[in-house]
Enzyme design. Structure first.
Site, PDB file in Angstrom:
ATOM      1  N   GLN A 241       0.832  -1.196   0.000  1.00 49.73           N
ATOM      2  CA  GLN A 241       0.000   0.000   0.000  1.00 49.73           C
ATOM      3  C   GLN A 241       0.869   1.249   0.000  1.00 49.73           C
ATOM      4  OE1 GLN A 241      -2.748   2.013  -0.710  1.00 49.73           O
ATOM      5  NE2 GLN A 241      -3.492  -0.022  -0.188  1.00 49.73           N
ATOM      6  N   HIS A 244       2.105   3.050  -3.183  1.00 49.49           N
ATOM      7  CA  HIS A 244       1.180   3.750  -4.088  1.00 49.49           C
ATOM      8  C   HIS A 244       1.521   5.220  -4.212  1.00 49.49           C
ATOM      9  CE1 HIS A 244      -1.803   1.253  -5.830  1.00 49.49           C
ATOM     10  NE2 HIS A 244      -2.109   0.665  -4.693  1.00 49.49           N
ATOM     11  N   GLU A 308     -10.426   1.323   3.032  1.00 47.84           N
ATOM     12  CA  GLU A 308     -10.636   0.967   1.628  1.00 47.84           C
ATOM     13  C   GLU A 308     -10.340  -0.538   1.438  1.00 47.84           C
ATOM     14  OE1 GLU A 308      -7.711   2.653  -0.926  1.00 47.84           O
ATOM     15  OE2 GLU A 308      -8.813   2.205  -2.765  1.00 47.84           O
ATOM     16  N   HIS A 309      -9.184  -0.958   1.953  1.00 46.10           N
ATOM     17  CA  HIS A 309      -8.822  -2.383   1.912  1.00 46.10           C
ATOM     18  C   HIS A 309      -8.660  -2.862   3.341  1.00 46.10           C
ATOM     19  CE1 HIS A 309      -6.942  -0.489  -1.703  1.00 46.10           C
ATOM     20  NE2 HIS A 309      -7.578  -1.484  -2.298  1.00 46.10           N
ATOM     21  N   ASP A 342      -6.458  -6.364  -6.041  1.00 47.07           N
ATOM     22  CA  ASP A 342      -5.997  -5.262  -6.878  1.00 47.07           C
ATOM     23  C   ASP A 342      -5.917  -5.690  -8.334  1.00 47.07           C
ATOM     24  OD1 ASP A 342      -5.751  -3.561  -4.780  1.00 47.07           O
ATOM     25  OD2 ASP A 342      -3.579  -3.782  -4.526  1.00 47.07           O
ATOM     26  N   HIS A 401     -51.892  19.075  -7.747  1.00 42.60           N
ATOM     27  CA  HIS A 401     -51.637  17.634  -7.746  1.00 42.60           C
ATOM     28  C   HIS A 401     -52.954  16.873  -7.582  1.00 42.60           C
ATOM     29  CE1 HIS A 401     -47.451  18.691  -7.143  1.00 42.60           C
ATOM     30  NE2 HIS A 401     -47.103  17.411  -7.221  1.00 42.60           N
TER      31      HIS A 401
END
Ligand code: PMP
Length: 765
Positions: A241, A244, A308-309, A342, A401
């Site tokens: 990670q 990245h 996220e993960h 991934d 209406h």
């Protein structure tokens, strides 16, 4: 819990300027901005066919095979995410539908900068293709010096069927896709990761009418680990990670000081070996190892952080995974690294960051789709619902209406229009995907008899009596013959391969798997529940009342808007009794779906057939068969009588030649035989056998029969059954059927056969 966030006010003003320039200046502005940022702009922004071909040759076979394997898994997982149409009659005359359809034009952004993320193309383009998006546009920056797009990006794009690629990066690419230019068509939704400029641009265009996949922040992983975790695995996940980007975050949550120390040491060791060590080192500054006392606190923390993960490197990882309520994607167990998701396991790697996983989901097939809801009210439907609407509208002070309803409400004709609406539209109940099928016919049907050389069906031309597919003309003749015998219009008759085929077709035509249900009496003919199971339709059984009486109210009470079929077998197998026409009519009138009356044994019954009622009742379908009274069980021919529009749907859904040529020819010949005397004999025999059986001391009850069999309650039914088998007399043991405990079902044979049976039974006394 904090994520690394930057002040992006400078970025915001730069992006605003870029968006405005592209909106006003189109292609020319795109080129100018690209030149300003990259120092040059490619001659043509769109990737050419030659460039695709060139790229394909540059990618190694091994990498191609890897990409294809990943593509297969991702396709399989996303293809399984199809969302079906919801179709509900909320009340009589009020029909609501939700149909999901692809977003017509989508744009994918693939970053090209520090790492060419071709895997993201798989994650976005494959679901877009599966969803059926008509146009998929891809923007990706090209190499500044060569002016070329990374070959693997091009190879992957064309593998996913994407051929429209522009060499554009940054906020200007987002602007081009959101606004459109002279050469780039605007899209309705933009997907894909990018740097802070791209992310900001997506955010800004999303406030102006172009949808985006989701707000994006820096990537992050959380690893939950216990003493069973391997420090080397955890450290590797941490670093995967961290490489990245400098703002990525990795968090280890564990319940062991020892593990924390070991992982830290491993990180230092593995980091030294990484080519992207500098990026990883910076991102490690945002990263933490947290030690809690117990697993419960770890779970609470993970749910608040909403990673996220989320990797769960723990003993019994699934039990922890099942307690997680917020995460983008979860990697369960020691052998599920984030890298698997991934790239290639099949799940999508575009996931919510920054804690948004508390409410957002990652990309799935539904991200490329949108839904339209429909409602159709008949005049009667609006009459029934009108007061409700008017009351609510007036209470909200929205008189216009209320008026839109009032002007449509009419007192006259409302009764009639209810029944005429429903009676003219038996297709209300048909599954939408079946209605969407196109009717087929062959030229041979059209030119019947007028053209003699058949080169249209890939048959063997040499005559042997069977080389041709069964004649549709002969089928039509058989159908007419039977229709005439039964006094119905041939357009209201379907010929099936046994009535069992008609039963199966009913499920396939009317019932949406996993959504609809059918109702039937119990005990009854077993094929209804078998077909329900095969077709994944809920099967609701309502037990017959005492003496096998029809539980009309309970059947109606069991129904809801998803109840598509009600099966009533009359005379019923195995209880042998028939139900009154009045009771069946009540069901037909009040059941919200289709009532199927299975009259396999009707010729032996004193109760009249329901066939003549199909004209007035579009939700009535009657089944009969040639297998019983007609003595043609070996022929395999069953009959369904219904509204002609339903029959035409049967014709469309059945297999093209469901009845063989021999069967048709024999049927035509054998139907000429008069069965009246055989049926009379069987009825007389039934009564004779019933009377004889009831004199036997071990016979507790012979149930009244309207069929060609008797249901008999006896002492020690299983032994009696075996006693008969030993004497080569085979009857049906129904002892284990609930509602028929202790019974045998005995079919009426010839008078001689019946004598044999009775003699053996008397001997047993
Ligand atoms: N309906 C009922 C009630 C039956 O008992 C049977 C066969 N035993 C069938 C349908 C099936 O008949 P076919 O031979 O026409 O498929």
């Amino acid at each position: 819990m904090q994520r690394a966030t930057d002040d992006d006010s400078i970025i915001e003003s730069r992006v605003r300027a870029i968006l405005e320039r592209v909106r006003q200046g189109g292609d020319e502005a795109l080129r100018a901005i690209t030149t300003e940022i990259d120092g040059r702009c490619p001659d043509s922004l769109q990737v050419s066919e030659a460039e695709f071909a060139e790229a394909e040759a540059l990618v190694s076979d091994d990498l191609k095979a890897a990409i294809r394997q990943a593509a297969d898994n991702i396709s399989a997982f996303h293809r399984a995410q199809q969302i079906s149409t919801v179709d509900v009659r909320t009340m009589p005359g009020v029909h609501c539908r939700r149909r999901v359809l692809p977003i017509r034009r989508v744009g994918l952004y693939i970053p090209g900068g520090s790492a060419p993320l071709f895997s993201t193309i798989l994650m976005l383009a494959l679901p877009a293709q599966i969803a059926g998006c008509e146009e998929i546009v891809l923007c990706t920056p090209c190499d500044r010096t060569s002016g070329k797009v990374n070959p693997v990006v091009l190879y992957t794009a064309q593998l996913c069927g994407v051929r429209t690629i522009y060499k554009l990066g940054g906020a200007q690419a987002v602007a081009a896709m959101a606004y459109g230019t002279e050469s780039i068509r605007r899209v309705y939704k933009i997907f894909g990761p990018g740097n802070r400029y791209v992310t900001k641009a997506k955010q800004m265009v999303s406030a102006q009418g172009t949808a985006i996949d989701m707000p994006a922040g820096p990537s992050e992983v959380m690893v939950m680990a216990d003493a069973t975790a391997q420090p080397a695995f955890v450290a590797a996940d941490f670093l995967s990670q961290a490489e990245h980007g400098p703002d990525s975050q990795s968090i280890l949550v564990c319940n062991s000081q020892k593990l924390a120390a070991e992982v830290e040491a491993e990180i230092t060791r593995q980091l030294a070996l990484l080519p992207r060590a500098d990026i990883a080192t910076r991102s490690l500054e945002n990263s933490r190892i947290v030690v809690f006392d117990d697993v419960n606190t770890m779970v609470d923390f993970a749910n608040d952080y909403a990673a996220e993960h989320l990797i769960i490197a723990m003993d019994d990882a699934w039990s922890v995974a099942n307690r997680i309520t917020a995460a983008g994607s979860i990697f369960v167990g020691h052998y599920s690294p984030e890298s698997a998701g991934d790239y290639a396991s099949g799940t999508n790697h575009t996931l919510p960051t920054m804690g948004l996983a508390t409410a957002y989901s990652g990309i799935g097939l539904d991200s490329f789709m949108h839904a339209i809801t429909y409602q159709e009210l008949t005049q009667a439907g609006l009459n029934a619902l009108g007061t409700t609407i008017v009351q609510m509208a007036e209470a909200e002070g929205l008189d216009a209406h209320a008026n839109a309803v009032k002007v449509r409400l009419s007192s006259e004709d409302s009764e009639n229009s209810e029944s005429s609406e429903d009676s003219s539209c038996p297709l209300n109940w048909v599954r939408p995907n079946i209605l969407a099928l196109k009717p087929y016919s062959t030229a041979r049907d059209e030119y019947k008899g007028t053209i003699g050389i058949y080169l249209d069906a890939n048959e063997n031309p040499f005559e042997n009596g069977y080389n041709r597919y069964p004649s549709t003309t002969l089928k039509a003749q058989v159908r007419s013959t039977i229709a005439q015998k039964k006094g119905v219009d041939p357009a209201r008759l379907f010929l099936g391969n046994g009535s069992d085929e008609a039963i199966d077709l009913l499920f396939r035509i009317f019932c949406r798997p996993g959504v609809d249900n059918v109702i039937s009496i119990a005990p009854t003919y077993g094929m209804y529940s078998v077909c329900a199971a095969i077709n994944d339709i809920e099967y609701r059984e309502v037990m017959l009342d005492d003496n096998f009486a029809l539980p009309v109210d309970k059947l109606l009470a069991a129904a809801d808007a998803q109840s598509k079929l009600l099966f009533v077998c009359s005379p019923n197998n195995p209880t042998a009794n028939a139900y009154s026409r009045e009771q069946l009519i009540t069901l037909v009138q009040q059941f919200p779906g289709i009532v199927v009356v299975d009259e396999a044994y009707i010729d032996f019954s004193s109760v009249p057939s329901m066939v003549e009622l199909i004209d007035e009742n579009p939700n009535l379908i009657v089944l009969q068969t040639l297998s019983k009274a007609y003595g043609l069980a070996g022929l395999r021919m069953g009959l369904a009588f219904a509204h002609e529009r339903i029959i035409s749907i049967f014709e469309q859904v059945k297999y093209p030649y469901n009845i063989g040529a021999d069967t048709l020819a024999l049927a035509q010949r054998l139907l000429a035989t008069d069965i009246t005397s055989q049926v009379q004999t069987l009825i007389a025999e039934r009564e004779r056998v019933a009377a004889a059986l009831s004199t036997l001391p071990y016979v507790e009850k012979v149930y009244p029969s309207d069929a060609n069999f008797l249901l008999v309650k006896v002492e020690h039914s299983r032994e009696l059954y075996e006693y008969l088998i030993a004497r080569e007399l085979i009857v049906r043991d129904r002892s284990r059927t609930s509602g028929c405990e202790g019974t045998l079902r005995i079919t009426i044979g010839t008078p001689e056969e019946n004598d044999r049976l009775l003699a053996e039974l008397k001997n047993r006394v």
